[in-house]
Scaffold this motif. Structure first.
Motif, short mmCIF file in Angstrom:
data_model
loop_
_atom_site.label_atom_id
_atom_site.label_comp_id
_atom_site.label_asym_id
_atom_site.label_seq_id
_atom_site.Cartn_x
_atom_site.Cartn_y
_atom_site.Cartn_z
N MET A 1 0.83 -1.21 0.00
CA MET A 1 0.00 0.00 0.00
C MET A 1 0.86 1.25 0.00
O MET A 1 0.58 2.23 -0.70
N LEU A 2 1.96 1.22 0.79
CA LEU A 2 2.87 2.36 0.84
C LEU A 2 3.54 2.57 -0.52
O LEU A 2 3.77 3.72 -0.93
N GLY A 3 3.82 1.46 -1.23
CA GLY A 3 4.39 1.57 -2.57
C GLY A 3 3.43 2.25 -3.52
O GLY A 3 3.84 3.12 -4.31
N GLU A 4 2.14 1.88 -3.45
CA GLU A 4 1.13 2.53 -4.28
C GLU A 4 0.96 3.99 -3.88
O GLU A 4 0.82 4.88 -4.72
N HIS A 5 1.01 4.24 -2.55
CA HIS A 5 0.88 5.61 -2.05
C HIS A 5 2.02 6.49 -2.57
O HIS A 5 1.81 7.63 -2.97
#
Length: 501
Positions: A247-251
């Motif tokens: 999720m942090l990568g997408e963020h």
């Protein structure tokens, strides 16, 4: 299959969330699609009697048909408005709060339905249907989005299919409680139409006990602490560290990018194939022939010798078979994959529609052909419920990143409502002029979509949004690269020949 189910039940809060969000979510849409079938004659009688008491003259048949068709179709208009208007609110207020407020709309509609006969006002039924449409439009959008965002990656398929399972359950439940032995009596139809208020109240009371969508909290709000708290509450034993990292990568990939509008999504060339995939699959979901199958099932069962008094129970069996098959889709989706279930089942559905057309043509010539038609009806429902019905609903949440997701769901649900409205208005004329040959029209949609998915849509199982986006890019630049290589080869051959000369 069994391993995925065991993993799901290791997260009991997620299982309860699936039920709570479903009962006040997609269940409402399915219920409202089927609930008017049983009390239709009583409502028409009520409309006629109301007009006669007001104007001292009964309605002409065409006027009564016009009012009835408006009562039926205004649900789709409300649904379209609800699905297209909810996007900005889900971003600003969150998925859970919007769904909680949406229950107030369903309760208001239920009150209208409950009091319509007492007030001698069929206009209240129209208003109630319109409000139910808005409620269902919002529910289809948010319920599917929330469930897709709450599931860990390896359970996303199973959890996503539950969204369509509640549509099928809603349809079946509308048929079930519409039986004369339950709420299908003349004096009970206002209570039958008001039933959705009860399911909305159940969801309204229970929603505060559940967290907001973890993806929304982290990617849209940037609140990692609340995201981790929500994940621990929903997933319990499931390892969430790697999921949050993704999720942090997408963020990070969309950092500084605001949520996109519908127009921005349509104009964005990088999302062209994802958008085209949603458009094709959601249009075909309404134009695949499932409504024609249910319409012709009466004629098929009647020709097979089913007594008229038992017809309603047999048709109820078709609704039950859709529910059971949709649940079977939950069992196989993680092992089979979304893409295979969609293209394979659409191609099988087109084959069944061709065979059903032939069977209906021969029904009056060959004595045993009606039984073949019955088998084909249930076969079509099997392929529809175990594939497209379960896979299509959560698709926008799997192939679009967080900034495009609200707009994608808005377009998908908007197309669903437009398709439902068109089917409601045009379908009777298609049947009138084409008869059982109308299945050839739907066969074309099924075959085209099956081939389209086969060649243009990647598998989404156990993949992140970023991985799926990259797979789309690879699939649709492959052809261009081959063309460029061919041109380069031709150019080099010409150069060599020129050099020799």
């Amino acid at each position: 299959m069994a391993h995925a189910l065991l993993q799901l039940f290791e997260s009991p809060m997620l299982v309860v969330a699936i039920f709570v969000f479903g009962i006040g979510g997609n269940f409402q849409y399915g219920f409202q699609v089927s609930v008017l079938n049983s009390p239709s004659s009583y409502i028409k009688q009520f409309v006629n009697e109301t007009c006669q008491s007001r104007y001292d003259t009964p309605l002409e048949s065409w006027k009564l048909s016009l009012i009835w068709s408006f009562i039926v179709s205004i649900f789709s208009i409300g649904g379209l408005i609800g699905s297209l208007s909810i996007g900005p609110f889900t971003i600003k207020y969150g998925r859970k709060k919007c769904l909680w407020l949406n229950n107030l709309v369903a309760i208001a509609a239920a009150v209208m339905m409950w009091l319509s006969r007492t007030a001698a006002s069929f206009e209240m039924i129209m208003i109630g249907r319109f409000l139910y449409g808005i409620n269902a439009g919002v529910s289809l959008n948010i319920h599917t989005m929330y469930i897709a965002e709450c599931a860990p990656k390896r359970l996303r398929g199973i959890v996503g299919v539950t969204a369509s399972s509640f549509v099928s359950t809603g349809k079946f439940f509308g048929q079930l409680i519409g039986l004369e032995q339950i709420l299908g009596k003349e004096e009970m139809w206002p209570m039958l139409l008001a039933f959705s208020g009860l399911t909305a109240l159940i969801q309204m009371v229970t929603l505060p006990f559940f967290p907001e969508s973890p993806r929304y909290l982290l990617i849209d709000r940037g609140d990692r602490a609340k995201c981790e708290e929500a994940v621990r509450k929903l997933w319990r034993k499931v390892d969430h560290v790697s999921e949050i990292e993704e999720m942090l990568g997408e963020h990070a990939a969309i950092k500084g990018v605001k949520s996109r509008s519908t127009l921005e999504l349509i104009c964005d060339k990088t999302m062209r194939w994802q958008l085209l995939t949603v458009m094709v699959t959601f249009v075909t979901l309404q134009l695949c022939g499932i409504n024609a199958i249910y319409l012709y099932s009466f004629d098929v069962f009647r020709a097979a010798g089913i007594p008229h008094e038992n017809m309603r129970y047999v048709v109820l069996g078709t609704g039950l078979s859709e529910v059971v098959t949709n649940l079977a889709c939950i069992m196989v989706i993680e092992s089979t994959g979304r893409r295979v279930l969609m293209y394979r089942n659409y191609l099988c559905m087109s084959l069944v529609l061709g065979l059903l057309t032939i069977a209906l043509f021969l029904q009056k010539i060959i004595s045993w052909m009606p039984y073949c038609s019955m088998v084909l009806v249930f076969t079509f429902i099997f392929f529809f419920s175990s594939g497209p019905a379960g896979v299509t609903a959560p698709l926008p949440g799997e192939i679009f990143n967080q900034s495009f997701k609200p707009a994608a769901f808005g377009i998908a649900c908007g197309l669903n409502w437009i398709g439902l409205f068109i089917i409601g208005m045009v379908f009777p004329f298609i049947v009138e002029y084409l008869g059982y040959f109308c299945f050839l029209f739907f066969l074309g949609f099924c075959f085209f979509t099956g081939v389209f998915v086969w060649f243009n849509v990647p598998e989404t199982k156990n993949r992140t949004v970023l991985e799926i986006t990259e797979e789309f890019r690879k699939m649709h630049t492959k052809t261009k690269d081959k063309v460029v290589e061919t041109l380069d080869g031709i150019e080099s051959q010409i150069t060599i020949k020129d050099t020799k000369l």
